[in-house]
Design a protein around this motif. Structure first.
Motif, short mmCIF file in Angstrom:
data_model
loop_
_atom_site.label_atom_id
_atom_site.label_comp_id
_atom_site.label_asym_id
_atom_site.label_seq_id
_atom_site.Cartn_x
_atom_site.Cartn_y
_atom_site.Cartn_z
N GLN A 1 0.83 -1.21 0.00
CA GLN A 1 0.00 0.00 0.00
C GLN A 1 0.86 1.26 0.00
O GLN A 1 0.54 2.26 -0.67
CB GLN A 1 -0.93 0.01 1.22
CG GLN A 1 -1.91 1.16 1.25
CD GLN A 1 -2.80 1.22 0.01
OE1 GLN A 1 -3.15 0.19 -0.55
NE2 GLN A 1 -3.14 2.42 -0.42
N ALA A 2 2.00 1.21 0.71
CA ALA A 2 2.92 2.35 0.70
C ALA A 2 3.47 2.59 -0.70
O ALA A 2 3.63 3.74 -1.13
CB ALA A 2 4.07 2.10 1.69
N LEU A 3 3.74 1.50 -1.43
CA LEU A 3 4.21 1.65 -2.81
C LEU A 3 3.12 2.27 -3.69
O LEU A 3 3.40 3.13 -4.52
CB LEU A 3 4.63 0.29 -3.36
CG LEU A 3 5.83 -0.40 -2.69
CD1 LEU A 3 6.15 -1.72 -3.39
CD2 LEU A 3 7.06 0.50 -2.69
N ARG A 4 1.89 1.82 -3.51
CA ARG A 4 0.78 2.36 -4.31
C ARG A 4 0.64 3.87 -4.09
O ARG A 4 0.36 4.63 -5.02
CB ARG A 4 -0.53 1.68 -3.94
CG ARG A 4 -0.68 0.25 -4.43
CD ARG A 4 -2.10 -0.24 -4.23
NE ARG A 4 -2.29 -1.61 -4.66
CZ ARG A 4 -2.24 -2.66 -3.84
NH1 ARG A 4 -1.98 -2.48 -2.54
NH2 ARG A 4 -2.43 -3.88 -4.29
N GLN A 5 0.81 4.30 -2.84
CA GLN A 5 0.66 5.71 -2.52
C GLN A 5 1.79 6.56 -3.09
O GLN A 5 1.67 7.78 -3.17
CB GLN A 5 0.62 5.89 -0.99
CG GLN A 5 -0.58 5.26 -0.32
CD GLN A 5 -0.46 5.28 1.20
OE1 GLN A 5 0.53 5.76 1.76
NE2 GLN A 5 -1.46 4.73 1.87
N SER A 6 2.86 5.92 -3.50
CA SER A 6 4.08 6.65 -3.86
C SER A 6 4.28 6.81 -5.36
O SER A 6 5.18 7.55 -5.77
CB SER A 6 5.29 5.92 -3.27
OG SER A 6 5.15 5.73 -1.87
N VAL A 7 3.49 6.13 -6.17
CA VAL A 7 3.73 6.14 -7.61
C VAL A 7 2.62 6.87 -8.34
O VAL A 7 1.58 7.20 -7.77
CB VAL A 7 3.85 4.70 -8.16
CG1 VAL A 7 4.97 3.94 -7.47
CG2 VAL A 7 2.52 3.94 -8.00
#
Length: 300
Positions: A201-207
């Protein structure tokens, strides 16, 4: 809900022979259409095949199909004065919506023909949608709902090929969690799985919406960045660390991550590109100063 305009033409010539001739010709056409519809499991191709047949009866500028999991537009579709929508039902249940872009009302005769053609289309469409759903599951990581390694292998080749044609740049970020095995051993696999879900989820928020994220298995992840720049990769890298720091569960278990960044160059294939990002990841994990593989704007 179906929205149609129908127009009757009471002065059209009619006799029993022409009716029989029409029915015979229509039956042959329907059989030929059904045979064509059974040649593919791609929704887009089915709609293209169907559009060619519909063009024999209806003056339209576009056909659009919408299902919960997939949508498709007939080749060459464009807007018109009005849209006419037909509900497609399978065994009495709503399956999807077929929309025609038209400039004139649909006659009663053509309306009936369309309904007949829809009955031929529905089962091939259902098979194609089920195939699409199965392929999506086969390309998806069950825990995080990200793309899996198989999906990555296909996407990286596709993105690199597009970049070569457009003279654009592709960035790749490989990620893994530091000392993830210790989290599993100390707190159990349920906590470990939760950590992976929160990291995803942190990756999704970052891209960006155009970027693609994948999980290979374990704690290994990858991000493909199309139309990349040094700034965009740096921003994504910073956002990942910020998103992790603001995630309560990741902070609770002191989860950290290492990232390996690389740009595609002209000499790269999918393997060499991945290997350079993997080397960058290993260097960061070993606390070796990392240099981003920067290339000129014309070297991708």
């Amino acid at each position: 809900m179906r929205t149609v305009n129908v127009v009757n033409h009471p002065n059209s010539k009619f006799n029993a022979f022409t009716l029989f001739q029409h029915n015979e010709q229509q039956s042959q056409r329907n059989l030929a259409l059904l045979e064509q519809l059974q040649t593919t499991l791609e929704v887009k191709k089915l709609i293209d095949i169907f559009a060619i047949e519909v063009a024999k009866y209806l003056d339209f500028t576009g056909i659009y199909f919408k299902h919960t999991d997939v949508s498709a537009t007939a080749r060459g579709s464009r807007q018109a004065k009005a849209e006419r929508q037909f509900e497609l039902k399978l065994n009495g249940h709503f399956f999807g919506m077929l929309t025609y872009a038209v400039n004139m009302p649909i006659s009663i005769t053509n309306y009936e023909i369309l309904n007949e053609l829809h009955q031929l289309l529905i089962n091939p469409l259902n098979n194609a949608v089920k195939y699409h759903q199965a392929m999506q599951l086969a390309m998806q990581d069950g825990l995080t709902q990200l793309g899996n390694r198989r999906s990555f292998d296909e996407q990286i080749k596709r993105t690199m090929a597009q970049a070569a044609r457009r003279h654009s740049r592709v960035g790749l970020i490989l990620c893994d969690l530091n000392k993830f095995k210790a989290i599993n051993d100390s707190f159990g696999h349920i906590i470990g799985d939760n950590v992976l879900v929160h990291f995803a989820q942190a990756l999704r928020q970052s891209v960006r919406d155009t970027d693609c994220i994948f999980r290979f298995g374990g704690d290994e992840f990858a991000i493909i960045i199309a139309d990349a720049s040094q700034q965009s990769l740096t921003v994504i890298e910073q956002r990942i660390y910020q998103a992790m720091a603001h995630d309560a569960l990741l902070a609770k278990y002191n989860v950290t991550s290492s990232l390996g960044l690389a740009f595609m160059n002209k000499a790269d294939n999918a393997i060499s590109f991945f290997e350079r990002a993997d080397t960058a990841l290993y260097s960061q994990k070993m606390n070796i100063p990392r240099k981003l593989s920067v290339v000129s704007q014309h070297s991708s």
